[in-house]
Design a protein around this motif. Structure first.
Motif, PDB file in Angstrom:
ATOM      1  N   ILE A 155       0.833  -1.239   0.028  1.00  0.00           N
ATOM      2  CA  ILE A 155      -0.030  -0.026  -0.068  1.00  0.00           C
ATOM      3  C   ILE A 155       1.004   1.222  -0.086  1.00  0.00           C
ATOM      4  CG2 ILE A 155      -1.942   1.065   1.102  1.00  0.00           C
ATOM      5  CD1 ILE A 155      -2.682  -1.290   2.502  1.00  0.00           C
ATOM      6  N   SER A 203      -6.753   1.167   8.196  1.00  0.00           N
ATOM      7  CA  SER A 203      -7.285   1.699   7.001  1.00  0.00           C
ATOM      8  C   SER A 203      -8.491   3.101   7.829  1.00  0.00           C
ATOM      9  CB  SER A 203      -8.387   0.881   6.384  1.00  0.00           C
ATOM     10  OG  SER A 203      -7.529  -0.039   5.672  1.00  0.00           O
ATOM     11  N   ILE A 243      -5.366   7.539  -3.981  1.00  0.00           N
ATOM     12  CA  ILE A 243      -5.940   6.369  -3.512  1.00  0.00           C
ATOM     13  C   ILE A 243      -6.989   5.645  -4.421  1.00  0.00           C
ATOM     14  CG2 ILE A 243      -7.303   5.179  -1.566  1.00  0.00           C
ATOM     15  CD1 ILE A 243      -6.107   7.171   0.344  1.00  0.00           C
ATOM     16  N   TYR A 244      -7.782   6.736  -4.918  1.00  0.00           N
ATOM     17  CA  TYR A 244      -8.805   6.023  -5.924  1.00  0.00           C
ATOM     18  C   TYR A 244      -8.173   5.730  -7.162  1.00  0.00           C
ATOM     19  CZ  TYR A 244     -12.257   6.052  -9.510  1.00  0.00           C
ATOM     20  OH  TYR A 244     -13.228   5.708 -10.532  1.00  0.00           O
ATOM     21  N   CYS A 300      -6.254   2.132  -6.331  1.00  0.00           N
ATOM     22  CA  CYS A 300      -7.324   0.987  -6.263  1.00  0.00           C
ATOM     23  C   CYS A 300      -7.741   0.736  -7.566  1.00  0.00           C
ATOM     24  CB  CYS A 300      -8.489   1.353  -5.420  1.00  0.00           C
ATOM     25  SG  CYS A 300      -7.642   1.516  -3.439  1.00  0.00           S
ATOM     26  N   ASN A 331      -6.861  -2.935  -9.341  1.00  0.00           N
ATOM     27  CA  ASN A 331      -7.605  -4.066  -9.972  1.00  0.00           C
ATOM     28  C   ASN A 331      -7.623  -4.375 -11.225  1.00  0.00           C
ATOM     29  OD1 ASN A 331      -9.724  -4.914  -7.593  1.00  0.00           O
ATOM     30  ND2 ASN A 331      -9.291  -2.705  -7.222  1.00  0.00           N
TER      31      ASN A 331
END
Length: 308
Positions: A32, A89, A175-176, A179, A183
């Motif tokens: 992360i 988180s 962060i968006y 992620c 994915n």
């Protein structure tokens, strides 16, 4: 219960790591690229513990308790990180909501540590691959120069973006995008267990052979859920009229396996040999226990299929 004690104090299944107590902190920072903010907010909150409400104190206790447990455990598994991921988180999200109100010095420190975190995450594959490790060691000056250039580029990119929008919005955007990208990456680059360690082709060859007997040879064998799934619980003792099954383990001696294989009749057996670190073991060359009159029919990263 005893198995838990073994995991805690002895280390099982070759899962002790050279990084020791720092393994899960390193792993969190490696997967992360903004997780360093958890430790920034944790440090700040511990210094003003008396000012915090019970909800924040609960999250801190939750995180530190989980971190203490997985740090002390001799056995180090990646999945143990789940013990601290949820409270971490929540602490992270709370800090990002408040980051616009911190002083300039703290913002600079957060950006610098985030840049280092991004570089550490990006280098995860290279740091854990033996071929890349040797390249890095042989060209360390070049690697240091590239890391320095990367740090400068990322730092000033973050500074520039943060000058156009608030630093809090930058982190939410980052962060968006992370992620979303990760994915998409795993949609294309499927993890080993699902893609590279294939058994469906092995099963296809077995079905075409019309041989009803299967011998599975493992190393320090404990379980193989993939085999259980594709062969309908054959190794678990479930009712299966299609095949007979026998498990052999190399830990009981190569000579015993070779003697067993020499005594089976021709054209009746399929021999599956486990590879690919499925049971986290050191797999030896199959030639050490497979007689020369056996033919290798098919092999993949996780398995070898032989017939007599």
């Amino acid at each position: 219960m005893f198995h838990i004690f073994d995991r805690a104090f002895l280390g099982v299944e070759h899962n002790t790591k050279s990084s020791g107590y720092l393994y899960h902190i390193n792993y969190l920072l490696s997967i992360i690229p903004y997780s360093v903010l958890i430790f920034i907010t944790l440090g700040k909150d511990l210094l003003r513990l008396k000012e915090l409400d019970y909800k924040k104190i609960f999250l801190i206790i939750w995180f530190l308790t989980g971190l203490t447990i997985i740090t002390i455990f001799k056995t180090k598994l990646e999945v143990y990180i789940l013990l601290i991921l949820a409270p971490g988180s929540l602490l992270l999200g709370d800090y990002i909501f408040r980051i616009n109100g911190v002083n300039s010095r703290e913002k600079i420190i957060s950006i610098v540590l985030t840049v280092l975190n991004i570089i550490w995450t990006a280098s995860f594959v290279f740091r854990n691959h033996p071929d890349y490790k040797s390249i890095i060691l042989n060209n360390y000056l070049l690697v240091i120069s590239l890391l320095l250039i990367g740090f400068i580029i990322i730092f000033f990119s973050i500074k520039f973006i943060s000058s156009k929008i608030s630093i809090g919005k930058f982190y939410f955007l980052f962060i968006y995008l992370f992620c979303f990208a990760i994915n998409i990456y795993f949609l294309i680059e499927v993890p080993d267990w699902e893609y590279d360690i294939e058994i469906k082709d092995v099963k296809s060859y077995i079905e075409k052979s019309e041989r009803k007997n299967i011998i599975y040879i493992g190393t320090n064998y404990r379980a193989n859920p993939q085999f259980s799934f594709y062969f309908n619980g054959l190794d678990l003792g479930w009712k299966n009229n299609k095949y007979s099954y026998e498990l052999l383990d190399t830990k009981n001696g190569f000579d015993n396996i070779k003697a067993k294989l020499n005594n089976i009749p021709e054209n009746e057996y399929n021999i599956i040999i486990e590879k690919g670190n499925i049971n986290r073991s050191e797999y030896k060359d199959s030639k050490l226990f497979v007689p020369p009159n056996f033919k290798l029919i098919y092999f993949t990263k996780g398995y070898e299929l032989y017939q007599k």
